[in-house]
Design a protein around this motif. Structure first.
Motif, short mmCIF file in Angstrom:
data_model
loop_
_atom_site.label_atom_id
_atom_site.label_comp_id
_atom_site.label_asym_id
_atom_site.label_seq_id
_atom_site.Cartn_x
_atom_site.Cartn_y
_atom_site.Cartn_z
N THR A 196 0.79 -0.83 -0.16
CA THR A 196 0.01 0.15 0.26
C THR A 196 1.03 1.60 -0.07
O THR A 196 1.75 1.75 0.40
N VAL A 197 0.60 2.34 -1.32
CA VAL A 197 1.56 3.22 -1.35
C VAL A 197 0.72 4.54 -0.95
O VAL A 197 -0.37 4.68 -1.94
N CYS A 198 1.42 5.37 -0.59
CA CYS A 198 0.43 6.43 -0.15
C CYS A 198 1.05 8.18 -0.15
O CYS A 198 2.41 7.96 -0.03
N CYS A 199 0.28 8.62 -1.71
CA CYS A 199 1.24 9.86 -2.03
C CYS A 199 -0.04 11.52 -1.92
O CYS A 199 -1.48 10.45 -2.35
N SER A 200 0.41 12.07 -2.55
CA SER A 200 -0.94 13.03 -3.32
C SER A 200 -1.38 12.79 -4.40
O SER A 200 -1.17 12.32 -5.06
N PRO A 201 -2.51 13.33 -4.77
CA PRO A 201 -3.36 13.13 -5.87
C PRO A 201 -1.95 13.47 -7.04
O PRO A 201 -2.61 12.81 -8.85
N ALA A 202 -1.45 14.59 -6.87
CA ALA A 202 -0.66 15.18 -7.73
C ALA A 202 0.25 14.25 -8.19
O ALA A 202 0.61 14.15 -9.65
N PHE A 203 0.75 14.06 -7.58
CA PHE A 203 2.13 12.82 -7.54
C PHE A 203 2.16 11.78 -8.54
O PHE A 203 2.44 10.48 -9.24
N SER A 204 0.24 11.42 -7.75
CA SER A 204 0.15 9.95 -8.39
C SER A 204 -0.33 10.22 -9.83
O SER A 204 -0.30 9.26 -10.63
N ALA A 205 -1.58 11.16 -9.59
CA ALA A 205 -1.42 11.53 -11.98
C ALA A 205 -0.43 11.90 -12.57
O ALA A 205 -0.56 11.34 -13.68
N LEU A 206 0.82 12.81 -12.45
CA LEU A 206 1.90 13.54 -12.86
C LEU A 206 3.40 12.64 -12.47
O LEU A 206 3.76 12.24 -13.50
N TRP A 207 3.79 11.40 -12.00
CA TRP A 207 4.42 10.69 -11.34
C TRP A 207 4.21 9.77 -12.18
O TRP A 207 4.30 9.44 -12.57
N ASP A 257 2.53 0.67 3.55
CA ASP A 257 3.38 0.42 3.90
C ASP A 257 5.04 1.46 3.38
O ASP A 257 5.43 2.11 4.07
N ILE A 258 4.46 2.54 2.32
CA ILE A 258 5.26 3.57 2.10
C ILE A 258 4.16 4.99 1.56
O ILE A 258 2.79 4.51 1.30
N PHE A 259 4.61 6.00 2.23
CA PHE A 259 4.43 7.56 1.80
C PHE A 259 5.37 8.61 0.88
O PHE A 259 6.46 7.89 1.32
N ILE A 260 4.81 8.87 0.48
CA ILE A 260 5.84 9.47 -0.34
C ILE A 260 5.20 11.39 -0.06
O ILE A 260 3.92 11.19 -0.44
N THR A 261 5.79 12.04 0.12
CA THR A 261 5.23 12.97 1.62
C THR A 261 6.91 14.03 1.54
O THR A 261 7.65 13.49 1.47
N LYS A 262 5.91 15.14 2.40
CA LYS A 262 7.07 16.55 2.48
C LYS A 262 7.45 16.41 3.83
O LYS A 262 7.80 18.07 3.77
N ILE A 263 6.66 15.68 4.48
CA ILE A 263 6.88 15.39 5.89
C ILE A 263 8.37 14.69 5.81
O ILE A 263 8.07 13.89 6.06
N SER A 264 9.29 15.07 6.67
CA SER A 264 9.76 14.47 6.76
C SER A 264 9.73 13.36 8.07
O SER A 264 10.46 12.05 8.16
N ARG A 265 8.96 13.45 9.19
CA ARG A 265 8.92 12.73 9.97
C ARG A 265 7.54 12.45 10.66
O ARG A 265 6.85 12.73 11.13
N LEU A 266 6.94 11.09 10.25
CA LEU A 266 5.29 11.49 9.46
C LEU A 266 4.56 10.92 10.73
O LEU A 266 3.74 11.92 11.22
N ARG A 267 5.05 9.68 11.23
CA ARG A 267 4.59 9.32 12.76
C ARG A 267 5.76 7.97 12.93
O ARG A 267 6.12 7.42 12.32
N ASP A 268 5.39 7.41 13.96
CA ASP A 268 6.14 6.05 14.75
C ASP A 268 6.50 4.92 14.02
O ASP A 268 5.05 5.47 13.22
N GLY A 269 7.12 4.50 13.92
CA GLY A 269 7.55 3.35 13.21
C GLY A 269 7.27 4.04 11.70
O GLY A 269 8.00 2.21 10.67
N TYR A 270 7.90 4.72 11.37
CA TYR A 270 8.02 4.39 9.64
C TYR A 270 10.11 5.02 9.64
O TYR A 270 10.10 5.87 10.74
N ALA A 271 10.67 4.51 8.83
CA ALA A 271 11.67 5.15 8.30
C ALA A 271 11.66 6.43 6.87
O ALA A 271 11.13 6.08 6.40
N SER A 272 12.32 7.04 7.18
CA SER A 272 12.37 8.36 6.09
C SER A 272 12.97 8.20 5.39
O SER A 272 14.74 9.18 5.83
N VAL A 273 13.85 8.50 4.02
CA VAL A 273 14.76 8.42 3.27
C VAL A 273 14.43 9.87 2.39
O VAL A 273 13.53 10.14 1.82
N PRO A 274 15.51 10.88 2.81
CA PRO A 274 15.00 12.40 1.58
C PRO A 274 15.43 12.18 0.57
O PRO A 274 16.18 11.36 -0.40
#
Length: 251
Positions: free
Chosen positions: A37-48, A83-100
């Motif tokens: 399960t991948v979560c991203c913005s509508p624009a990133f979904s449609a255009l990327w 399972d995955i977020f594509i986001t502009k928030i560096s520390r989204l929530r507990d239990g997730y590791a973020s790669v810039p």
């Protein structure tokens, strides 16, 4: 003539239960498929995502994706645990590791034919007085910075408020997909976020009327993934594909 099919709530519930049971059997069967399960913005979904995902599916036919789009990453609906977020928030929530990932690079875009018909937009002042399609900040309260035409022009020392009453119209919307579609239809100039419009420029569907751009060097996008799935092979394959598509090396 076909009769309409009627379902009541109980029938639909039984169908939902049967579908859920079928998914469980598949998950635990000998030929189990993998799912992410991948979560991203509508624009990133449609255009990327939309124009790149075929390459992922062709290389990973055993992995199914459930793509969830949201502008509100901090408060998703109950039961949604990506399972995955594509986001502009560096520390989204507990239990997730973020790669810039990448910085935002922002510059005006329009179709080649529109530029030819409106040569005045090849200057910043000409742009200011042209038809501007603007991304509204509405619904983006979680993002620390928001770049619209007012901000972008101010960075380049122009005041949007100096537009004249008889200037071309100014259109405001919080739907970036709509703005890009309007640009492609030749209805004005919008600010292009490089990661979302670079493929359209490569296809010569859009051009940059001026060379000026804004790079947000203090912020990035992030690839955030569940730490308890760090060794999951499906996640690892998606991450490897995603980073390759971004032109980035694995950390």
């Amino acid at each position: 003539m076909r009769r309409p099919v009627h379902f009541d709530a109980a029938q639909l519930s039984f169908i939902n239960i049967a579908q859920a049971a079928s998914r469980i059997r598949k998950d635990y069967g000998n030929n189990a498929r993998r799912s992410l399960t991948v979560c991203c913005s509508p624009a990133f979904s449609a255009l990327w995502m939309a124009q790149r995902l075929p390459s992922f599916f062709s290389d990973n036919p055993d992995i199914d994706l459930d793509l969830v789009t949201s502008q509100n990453f901090l408060s998703l609906e109950p039961g949604i645990h990506p399972d995955i977020f594509i986001t502009k928030i560096s520390r989204l929530r507990d239990g997730y590791a973020s790669v810039p990932l990448f910085h935002d690079r922002i510059y005006p875009v329009c179709p080649p034919a529109y530029l030819q018909a409106h040569p005045e937009i090849q200057t910043l002042d000409g742009l200011r007085h042209s038809v501007l399609l603007n991304l509204s900040p509405y619904g983006r309260s979680q993002v620390a910075e928001h770049v619209d035409w007012s901000v972008w022009l101010a960075i380049h020392r122009l005041d949007l408020d100096e537009r004249q009453k008889n200037d071309a119209h100014f259109f405001n919307a919080n739907d970036y997909n709509l703005l890009i579609q309007m640009v492609l239809n030749g209805q004005g100039v919008a600010l292009g976020f490089n990661q979302l419009v670079s493929h359209l420029i490569a296809q010569n569907l859009l051009v940059r009327p001026v060379p000026e751009e804004l790079v947000l060097e203090e912020s990035r996008h992030y690839f955030a993934y569940r730490e308890d799935k760090a060794s999951d092979s499906a996640l690892a394959r998606f991450r490897s594909w995603f980073f390759a598509q971004c032109g980035l090396l694995q950390e």
